[in-house]
Scaffold this motif. Structure first.
Motif, PDB file in Angstrom:
ATOM      1  N   LEU A  93       1.003  -1.313  -0.052  1.00 55.72           N
ATOM      2  CA  LEU A  93      -0.047  -0.150  -0.121  1.00 55.72           C
ATOM      3  C   LEU A  93       0.916   1.115   0.084  1.00 55.72           C
ATOM      4  O   LEU A  93       2.073   1.228   0.438  1.00 55.72           O
ATOM      5  N   GLY A  94       0.348   2.162  -0.746  1.00 62.70           N
ATOM      6  CA  GLY A  94       1.293   3.606  -0.638  1.00 62.70           C
ATOM      7  C   GLY A  94       0.678   4.292   0.269  1.00 62.70           C
ATOM      8  O   GLY A  94      -0.699   4.429   0.835  1.00 62.70           O
ATOM      9  N   LEU A  95       1.561   5.025   1.332  1.00 62.54           N
ATOM     10  CA  LEU A  95       1.067   5.980   2.213  1.00 62.54           C
ATOM     11  C   LEU A  95       1.591   7.508   1.670  1.00 62.54           C
ATOM     12  O   LEU A  95       2.769   7.622   1.859  1.00 62.54           O
ATOM     13  N   VAL A  96       0.783   8.351   1.547  1.00 61.70           N
ATOM     14  CA  VAL A  96       1.272   9.619   0.927  1.00 61.70           C
ATOM     15  C   VAL A  96       1.357  10.490   2.296  1.00 61.70           C
ATOM     16  O   VAL A  96       0.153  10.743   2.735  1.00 61.70           O
ATOM     17  N   ILE A  97       2.461  11.125   2.738  1.00 63.37           N
ATOM     18  CA  ILE A  97       2.414  12.092   3.851  1.00 63.37           C
ATOM     19  C   ILE A  97       3.013  13.333   3.613  1.00 63.37           C
ATOM     20  O   ILE A  97       3.620  13.503   2.297  1.00 63.37           O
ATOM     21  N   PRO A  98       2.706  14.120   4.262  1.00 68.91           N
ATOM     22  CA  PRO A  98       3.229  15.531   4.221  1.00 68.91           C
ATOM     23  C   PRO A  98       4.784  15.609   3.721  1.00 68.91           C
ATOM     24  O   PRO A  98       5.326  14.802   4.589  1.00 68.91           O
ATOM     25  N   PRO A  99       5.289  16.458   2.957  1.00 63.98           N
ATOM     26  CA  PRO A  99       6.633  16.658   2.987  1.00 63.98           C
ATOM     27  C   PRO A  99       7.513  16.621   4.249  1.00 63.98           C
ATOM     28  O   PRO A  99       6.811  17.353   4.959  1.00 63.98           O
ATOM     29  N   ALA A 100       8.426  16.262   4.210  1.00 63.06           N
ATOM     30  CA  ALA A 100       9.232  15.939   5.322  1.00 63.06           C
ATOM     31  C   ALA A 100       9.466  17.459   6.010  1.00 63.06           C
ATOM     32  O   ALA A 100       9.867  17.684   6.891  1.00 63.06           O
ATOM     33  N   SER A 101       9.615  18.633   5.107  1.00 61.68           N
ATOM     34  CA  SER A 101       9.952  19.801   5.523  1.00 61.68           C
ATOM     35  C   SER A 101       9.113  20.237   6.894  1.00 61.68           C
ATOM     36  O   SER A 101       9.768  20.805   7.886  1.00 61.68           O
ATOM     37  N   ARG A 102       7.949  19.947   6.666  1.00 64.24           N
ATOM     38  CA  ARG A 102       6.865  20.430   7.762  1.00 64.24           C
ATOM     39  C   ARG A 102       6.935  19.035   8.815  1.00 64.24           C
ATOM     40  O   ARG A 102       7.071  17.825   8.587  1.00 64.24           O
ATOM     41  N   ARG A 103       7.276  19.427  10.081  1.00 65.86           N
ATOM     42  CA  ARG A 103       7.085  18.312  11.147  1.00 65.86           C
ATOM     43  C   ARG A 103       5.873  17.892  11.258  1.00 65.86           C
ATOM     44  O   ARG A 103       4.699  18.568  11.241  1.00 65.86           O
TER      45      ARG A 103
END
Lengths: 341, 341
Positions: A61-71
């Motif tokens: 499964l793919g899990l799209v998370i917010p870009p790492a820049s933001r905690r």
DNA sequence: TTGTAAGCGTTATCAA
DNA sequence: TTGATAACGCTTACAA
């Protein structure tokens, strides 16, 4: 080590090994025993790529998370952890893609390269390019959060509007007439972040219904921002006696500002909102709040996704989560605020 | 949509499309243009499984995280985020495996099923079954943290022993004679968690060198535990005037206990340690501490892993990170502690 | 009950 | 400069 090697060592054909492994055809007890022994000795496991190629599914499964820049917030982290755990329970792997806007390389690779059987999307905007892209490619997906028009997709979301509304009613019942909403960050709201908008809508509605005076402010997801925000609120609006918030990361800062102002909670000031349980319990006094069951939500998202993968044409399902407001100790009857120190 | 379709639409053979894509053979400008156009129109991207099967590599890294049951610390979250980001920068995907002990299904699947080209391991124990397993299978791997005997593997680690030692010396220089170490949780230390052991070793050594009296205690990774721990410390050991810690999650609780006891930092009590920058800055007053560059470390781990994948026989590399102790405002000259409130 | 062989979508070798 | 084809390791339809 591949299936051919195993077959050779066990003195059978490759298909027999495959069938012994999958159980899709009966294999004599003796043969099965021999094969299993060889497999155990060799520590063999089918090559995932070959299997994916043949079967047309990746078991991933793919899990799209917010870009790492933001905690990531604690709540988001809770989603990630529970998605991974729920997937592991049914022997699925999770591929992470840190993608914000559209045209993201990682996102495109995961989707178009058929690296996953389905996708779970986090931190959805009201208008979300990634959602549009997934609909376009026909990839099964589920969102945690929802767009402005989520009718034709499966999602799991927290009912921020309803919950913040209930918070407002709760405060109104306690006699508070002047209350504020401390929202998530300005940028997030400006970008069309759903919870921010829906919390605001719920707040505005409830305030109007109860004929209260309500003020809504944005606040970055940080201790320092929470402190500054609360300080300014206290200074500029002395009549305000209660706050509702969905900004858990700012909570420790709000607490500090209240402490510094010499305001006792809930005697002089009430505070409530919608936050992960852990933040509510770490507040002092423990926060009367709707505890977002992040852990459960990730598991439910996986559940919905598995259904979309199994039956892509079935009707999409929606889960609007509205946990009860846990009455702890941070709200009380309204009283005129003592003058600040 | 596959490479055959593209070839057909462009009126060339599959190999020509493949070569146009990879650039491993010259393709005439005209042909290349036509192919590229067809690919753009069709939105084609090579099937990852087929490619992995053929090439023998997956373009995917495995990231083994602690099981979801335990909440990840901010520092661990920082590792995850930076690993994912660094991998994305070089067009690699990251597969998550929540695995603690040995014989974990997810872990075995990832390793033995050749789902990844290499693995990054977090939360290493001094004796770690997963490390042994990876060495056994010959999978390239890098650890964040290190085992008791890490000579023959690549790793990135924080020099907890050295840094806590420096903290102790710093406190000794300020005149403190009775100090405590607040370590991570009892269970973690008992399980052979490296940072816990090494911090303790560094503490013990430095205390002996400076002829101080030192007390080491464990504390769960939680606000409430931090508060309870500090309260007990203050109550049972009135002579202690300073604390060093590696337990960032307990910091807010320690702060509360100090506040409640009416102790001003750093006038009445000093506190320092090794924590993620964000925790140090949220402390009040800002914490004099070695800021662990979690973000950088994940990227370095990816770097080391790529090297192990490229040259499996090359010498392993080690990165022992010892960030400077940022002098903020939480340590000061020793003074007898005022009697508790 | 077991074996043979085709084919999944690529890449790369060998020919032309 | 390009095309035909084998091979990667697996699953499964078809044969025996």
């Amino acid at each position: 080590m591949n299936i051919g090697e195993i077959a050779r060592l066990a003195g059978v054909s490759r298909s027999t090994v495959s069938y012994a492994l999958s159980g899709r055809r009966t294999v004599s007890a003796e043969t099965r025993r021999r094969i299993e022994q060889v497999i155990a000795e060799a520590g063999y496991r089918p090559n995932a790529a070959a299997r994916a190629l043949k079967e047309g599914r990746t078991r991933t499964l793919g899990l799209v998370i917010p870009p790492a820049s933001r905690r990531l917030t604690d709540m988001q982290l809770g989603f990630v952890a529970s998605v991974v755990e729920a997937a592991a329970r049914v022997d699925l792997d999770v591929l992470l893609s840190p993608s914000g806007g559209d045209h993201d390389r990682s996102f495109e690779r995961v989707i178009t390269g058929q690296r996953v059987d389905g996708v779970i999307l986090m931190e959805i905007r009201l208008e979300d390019a990634r959602v549009a892209r997934l609909q376009q490619t026909g990839t099964p997906f589920v969102t945690i959060g929802r767009t402005a028009h989520p009718e034709h997709m499966s999602w799991v979301d927290v009912d921020y509007a309803g919950l913040i509304g209930r918070c407002v009613h709760h405060l109104a019942d306690l006699g508070h007439r002047h209350i504020a909403l401390i929202n998530r960050s300005q940028e997030l709201v400006a970008a069309g972040y759903g919870p921010g908008h829906r919390a605001l809508a719920g707040f505005t509605d409830a305030v109007a219904q109860r004929d209260l005076s309500g003020l809504a402010v944005c606040c970055a997801d940080e201790t320092t921002a929470g402190q500054a925000c609360m300080e300014q609120l206290l200074a500029d609006h002395p009549q305000i006696t209660a706050v509702a918030t969905i900004n858990e990361a700012a909570l420790p800062g709000m607490q500090r500002a209240l402490d510094d102002a010499g305001l006792a909670v809930p005697r002089d000031f009430s505070i409530t909102g919608v936050v992960a349980q852990h933040w509510a319990e770490d507040f002092r006094p423990p926060l009367t709040a709707a505890d977002v069951p992040a852990h459960d939500m990730g598991a439910r998202a996986v559940e919905l996704l598995l259904q979309r993968i199994a039956e892509p044409t079935s009707a999409p399902r929606h889960l609007l989560i509205a946990p009860p407001i846990a009455l702890r100790a941070s709200t009380g009857p309204s009283a005129a605020r003592p003058a600040g120190r």
